[in-house]
Every structure is written in structure tokens, then in C-alpha cells.
Design a protein around this motif. Sequence first.
Motif, PDB file in Angstrom:
ATOM      1  N   TRP A 151       0.907  -1.152  -0.140  1.00  0.00           N
ATOM      2  CA  TRP A 151       0.025  -0.059  -0.043  1.00  0.00           C
ATOM      3  C   TRP A 151       0.861   1.212   0.013  1.00  0.00           C
ATOM      4  CZ3 TRP A 151      -0.496  -3.537   4.302  1.00  0.00           C
ATOM      5  CH2 TRP A 151       0.450  -3.337   5.251  1.00  0.00           C
ATOM      6  N   SER A 168      -8.870   6.582   6.299  1.00  0.00           N
ATOM      7  CA  SER A 168      -8.365   5.852   4.693  1.00  0.00           C
ATOM      8  C   SER A 168      -7.495   6.753   4.244  1.00  0.00           C
ATOM      9  CB  SER A 168      -9.840   5.908   4.156  1.00  0.00           C
ATOM     10  OG  SER A 168     -10.242   7.322   3.940  1.00  0.00           O
ATOM     11  N   GLY A 170      -4.577   5.867   0.644  1.00  0.00           N
ATOM     12  CA  GLY A 170      -4.032   4.807  -0.428  1.00  0.00           C
ATOM     13  C   GLY A 170      -4.050   5.506  -1.800  1.00  0.00           C
ATOM     14  N   ARG A 177      -6.811   1.915   1.511  1.00  0.00           N
ATOM     15  CA  ARG A 177      -6.545   1.212   2.528  1.00  0.00           C
ATOM     16  C   ARG A 177      -7.311   1.795   3.784  1.00  0.00           C
ATOM     17  NH1 ARG A 177      -4.382  -4.193   2.223  1.00  0.00           N
ATOM     18  NH2 ARG A 177      -3.420  -4.329  -0.179  1.00  0.00           N
ATOM     19  N   VAL A 194      -4.210  -3.176   8.919  1.00  0.00           N
ATOM     20  CA  VAL A 194      -4.413  -2.395   7.669  1.00  0.00           C
ATOM     21  C   VAL A 194      -5.484  -2.979   6.993  1.00  0.00           C
ATOM     22  CG1 VAL A 194      -3.625  -1.398   5.449  1.00  0.00           C
ATOM     23  CG2 VAL A 194      -2.286  -1.417   7.572  1.00  0.00           C
ATOM     24  N   HIS A 195      -6.707  -2.393   6.868  1.00  0.00           N
ATOM     25  CA  HIS A 195      -7.966  -2.957   5.994  1.00  0.00           C
ATOM     26  C   HIS A 195      -7.863  -2.395   4.607  1.00  0.00           C
ATOM     27  CE1 HIS A 195      -9.801  -4.112   9.823  1.00  0.00           C
ATOM     28  NE2 HIS A 195      -9.476  -2.941  10.300  1.00  0.00           N
ATOM     29  N   HIS A 196      -8.474  -3.301   3.687  1.00  0.00           N
ATOM     30  CA  HIS A 196      -8.408  -2.988   2.300  1.00  0.00           C
ATOM     31  C   HIS A 196      -9.816  -2.811   1.934  1.00  0.00           C
ATOM     32  CE1 HIS A 196      -6.815  -4.552  -1.662  1.00  0.00           C
ATOM     33  NE2 HIS A 196      -6.593  -3.261  -1.590  1.00  0.00           N
ATOM     34  N   THR A 199      -9.973  -1.690  -4.858  1.00  0.00           N
ATOM     35  CA  THR A 199      -8.823  -1.733  -5.674  1.00  0.00           C
ATOM     36  C   THR A 199      -9.295  -1.824  -7.071  1.00  0.00           C
ATOM     37  OG1 THR A 199      -6.793  -2.675  -6.122  1.00  0.00           O
ATOM     38  CG2 THR A 199      -8.621  -4.239  -5.505  1.00  0.00           C
ATOM     39  N   THR A 247     -15.407  -0.442   7.865  1.00  0.00           N
ATOM     40  CA  THR A 247     -14.115  -0.940   7.076  1.00  0.00           C
ATOM     41  C   THR A 247     -14.464  -1.891   6.115  1.00  0.00           C
ATOM     42  OG1 THR A 247     -14.337  -2.835   8.888  1.00  0.00           O
ATOM     43  CG2 THR A 247     -12.911  -1.230   9.374  1.00  0.00           C
TER      44      THR A 247
END
Length: 321
Positions: A151, A168, A170, A177, A194-196, A199, A247
Motif C-alpha cells: 500500500w 482511509s 491510498g 486502505r 490495515v484494512h483493504h 482496488t 471497514t
Amino acid sequence: MHLRLVSLLAAAMVALLPGTARADVTYPDPQPVTGRQIIHDPTVMRLRTGGYVAYSTGGVIGARTSKDRVHWDDAGNAFAEPPSWWYAYNDTGDPWAPDLSYRAGHYWLYYAVSSWGTNHSAIGVATSPTGLPGTWTDHGKAFASERTDTWNAIDPAIVRADGRLWMSFGSYWTGIRMVELDPTTGKAAEGAPVHHLATRPDAPYAVEGPYIVRHGRWFYLFASYDTCCAGVNSTYRIRVGRATSVTGPYTDSTGKPLLEGGGDLLLAGHGRYVGTGGESVFHDRGHDWLAYHYYDAEDAGTPKLGLNALTWTRSGWPKVR
């Protein structure tokens, strides 16, 4: 005119196809603004003492102020000089994409320091009693990423949810993220995962600049897709998805996950307003507003401030006006 009508009808039919994210055929122009319009990655707030302030990429976090949200004056920079630690992330001490918020009796300013094309990046945090330029105290790094990470720690945005504080962030490097913050320090909580959140299906995963807003029972993730910072050749556009948890998982109006490339198209370039993105949302006297930059095709691609009212449909999706 005939070809234009055919194009509009075709776009409308595509928007109605099953599995296709909701997309507007036309987009509203930004509200007229005057004065110092040049800006990039704006974060805007109505101050508790009245008037407005906007911070942006450029300078030592460039500042604008306004009494009426229409006429904007140059107000210098958040800081007189770059804090020394910034130079570990670029040679010029150049900050990017700030985020302004208010809590616990202070204004909080988050920002990124990095270099083009690398994820050796950091997000810093500062506080101020007034939110005005020249009053900020820097507190160093809130979070960082290195070349071994998947990230990129830039483009921060703060949101509170269920008594907890989240950031948040990214850009490319597998997308958007999120990390939980310690509300006392404003920095990443110790050991926080770290949450996703979002994308694109293929490299270079061109999504960045997240901003999360709570409306009703939903959290809405706004993000900038495609190419920034290329003047009239920019293809930035703003997409959005929502989730019942901060999240995620975030999905668009067709149910497609943002982790699989989903996202409803909220605002795209049109006419002179090219590459709309770098967005944030602010609340002003009962109404939501979308702030962003666009590249003015009638002024050699100069980046300028875009402001539009943000309304909500009966089905709970945002719409610009």
C-alpha cells in the motif's frame, strides 16, 4: 446534434443494463467561484468562528480563506517552513493532499509526504486551536509505508465511527486502505491492522484519494479513479460505493464490490472541466458539499477549485448538483 443525441441515448441505455453501475449522462458544472481559484486536492471546512478555509497540495500546504464560499483569497500556507522530517520522503519537503477535521476542541490536519512513483511515504498530523494558517503545531508521522508494503501511505482522510477514529488512505499499490487511529495522539493505533477497501482489477490499480462520509446507516467511500495531474490530459473521475461498516465491504448500486473494481460514477470531466477528482466532502449549515479540483481546458489546464452541492436520492445514493 443528431450524433450527440444518439450518444446520449446509448449512454442512457448502458446505464440501465443489469450489472452496470449507475452513471449520469450529464454532470453539473461547479458553482461559480472568484478570487484565488487555483487549487489541487482541496479539503474545505466552515470554521466554528465563521468563514471558510481550504487547504491543498502546493506550497507548504497552501491555504485559501473565504467569507461566503464564493470568493476565495490566498492565505499563504499552513506552515511557514516544512518540518525537517519531511525531507526524508522527498528532497523538496513537498506535502500532498491534506485533510482537515475538528474534534476534541482542536482542528486536525493530516497530509502526505512522498515522491512521485514510490510508496516510501508518510502521513503526518498537526493540530491548531483555530484551523487558520500559521497556527499549526506539527506532531510528526501518524503512519508510514515502505517499498516492501503493498500500500501507499498518501491521501489521508479521517472518519469517526462508533466511537472510534479511522483513517482511509491510498494511491495505486493495490488501492484504498484503512487503519484505526489512537484518538489521543491522532496516530495509528499500536498493532492496528490495515484494512483493504477498494482496488482495480489490474495493475497499476489506478484508484486513490479516498474520502468516507456517514449518511444514515451507511458509510460512503468516495475515491478518484484513473489519471491525475496531467492537465487537460487528466482522466480523473469520482466513483462511490457504500457499506454498513466503516471497514467495508463497500459495494456499488449493482452490488459489485469495490475490491473487484466496482464503484458508481458520481462525477466525470465535461466541457472545460477536465479530470474532476482529489475530492473531499464537508458539511455546511445542514447541507453537504463536494470539493474537488478540475483542470480548466479554457485556461491551459490550470487546476481549479470545484464545489457542488451533494444531495441524496431516495435509495440513499449521493448525487451532485
